[in-house]
Structures are given as structure tokens and as C-alpha cells.
Design a protein around this motif. Structure first.
Motif, PDB file in Angstrom:
ATOM      1  N   LYS A 251       0.818  -1.219   0.000  1.00  0.00           N
ATOM      2  CA  LYS A 251       0.000   0.000   0.000  1.00  0.00           C
ATOM      3  C   LYS A 251       0.849   1.265   0.000  1.00  0.00           C
ATOM      4  O   LYS A 251       0.405   2.304  -0.455  1.00  0.00           O
ATOM      5  N   ASP A 252       2.078   1.207   0.527  1.00  0.00           N
ATOM      6  CA  ASP A 252       2.932   2.394   0.626  1.00  0.00           C
ATOM      7  C   ASP A 252       4.318   2.040   0.086  1.00  0.00           C
ATOM      8  O   ASP A 252       5.196   1.601   0.838  1.00  0.00           O
ATOM      9  N   LEU A 253       4.501   2.217  -1.216  1.00  0.00           N
ATOM     10  CA  LEU A 253       5.762   1.827  -1.854  1.00  0.00           C
ATOM     11  C   LEU A 253       6.970   2.577  -1.284  1.00  0.00           C
ATOM     12  O   LEU A 253       7.992   1.941  -1.018  1.00  0.00           O
TER      13      LEU A 253
ATOM     14  N   ASP B  54       6.328   2.472  -9.953  1.00  0.00           N
ATOM     15  CA  ASP B  54       5.390   1.680  -9.169  1.00  0.00           C
ATOM     16  C   ASP B  54       5.940   0.312  -8.767  1.00  0.00           C
ATOM     17  O   ASP B  54       5.179  -0.604  -8.464  1.00  0.00           O
TER      18      ASP B  54
ATOM     19  N   THR C 164       3.271  -1.408  -6.310  1.00  0.00           N
ATOM     20  CA  THR C 164       1.994  -0.842  -5.899  1.00  0.00           C
ATOM     21  C   THR C 164       0.878  -1.671  -6.524  1.00  0.00           C
ATOM     22  O   THR C 164       1.106  -2.464  -7.445  1.00  0.00           O
TER      23      THR C 164
END
Length: 142
Positions: free
Chosen positions: A20-22, A46, A57
């Protein structure tokens, strides 16, 4: 304890974690990989990867918009000091303690440490004790 020999290639070819939080994951895994002497292989907007672990992501093409669930990944360490360095680096990079470095009862000589990554995955570094290897690594050239 019985001596074991494995005569095969890698069991797992690659794995992808969809997070959820790369940026938080990149900070965490960059620190972990540095402690384990594993180079970060590449990255894009991503995704990033090291060896055969891909982190992306949900917007990446391969993710199909879905986050992965909770996983347990164990990275091999060269010695106990590397397990200790992994644990410290992981905590310093936002990981949460899930088992400080130490001997485990899984088999004689098993020395591991566990942390929870930013997405709740149980990430381990393990040194299995002194062992004889037929080669330091397997090189695959395409």
C-alpha cells in the motif's frame, strides 16, 4: 540429526509483494537488503526489485489492483552477525519486532530474527549454522 542434501534448482522462481505504501516499503527493504549484502536491482515509479523479490503498488501492471496478503519471507544470512545487522536495520527503517535475534528450536544451529514490514509481512533473516556448500551461488545466464 540426519544430514540433508538438496539436489535441485530453486524451489521458488520469484515472488511479488503488492504494497500500500511503496516509499515506506522501499526504505524498509533497502535497509534490509543492505544489511544482508543484497543489491537493489532496479526500480520504477510503481515497483522495485532485488534478486527475485518484486515489490510493487497495486497500480502496477502485474498486480491487477490487488494487495497481497500477509506473507512470511525468510532471507538467508551468511552468519549470526548478519542476522543481527538485519534486525537492527529493519527496526531502524520502520519494521516492528517479531522476534529478536537468537537460537530457535527449528533445528540445531538455527539462528534467526523476525520483523514485521510496513504491510504486516513477517520478514526473517536466518543463519542455519556452519554448513558445506557445493557452490556459493547458482549462476543462470540467459
Amino acid at each position: 540429526m540426519e544430514t540433508h542434501e538438496l539436489h535441485r534448482g530453486r524451489l521458488i522462481d520469484h515472488i511479488q509483494l503488492v504494497v500500500k505504501d511503496l516509499p515506506a516499503s522501499k526504505v524498509f527493504y533497502t535497509a534490509v537488503f543492505k544489511a544482508l549484502d543484497i543489491p537493489l536491482s532496479g526500480s520504477g515509479d510503481d515497483y522495485f526489485w532485488a534478486d527475485e523479490l518484486f515489490v510493487s503498488t497495486a497500480d502496477s501492471e502485474a498486480a491487477n489492483g490487488e494487495l497481497t496478503g500477509r506473507h512470511h519471507l525468510a532471507f538467508q544470512a551468511q552468519d549470526k552477525a548478519m542476522v543481527d545487522a538485519f534486525y537492527k536495520a529493519a527496526l531502524d527503517a520502520g519494521g516492528k519486532d517479531n522476534g529478536a535475534p537468537g537460537i530457535r528450536k527449528y533445528h540445531p544451529g538455527y539462528y534467526g530474527a523476525f520483523v514485521i514490514d510496513p504491510d504486516g509481512n513477517n520478514i526473517e533473516a536466518v543463519f542455519h549454522g556452519e554448513a558445506k556448500r557445493s557452490a556459493a551461488s547458482v549462476v543462470v545466464t540467459f
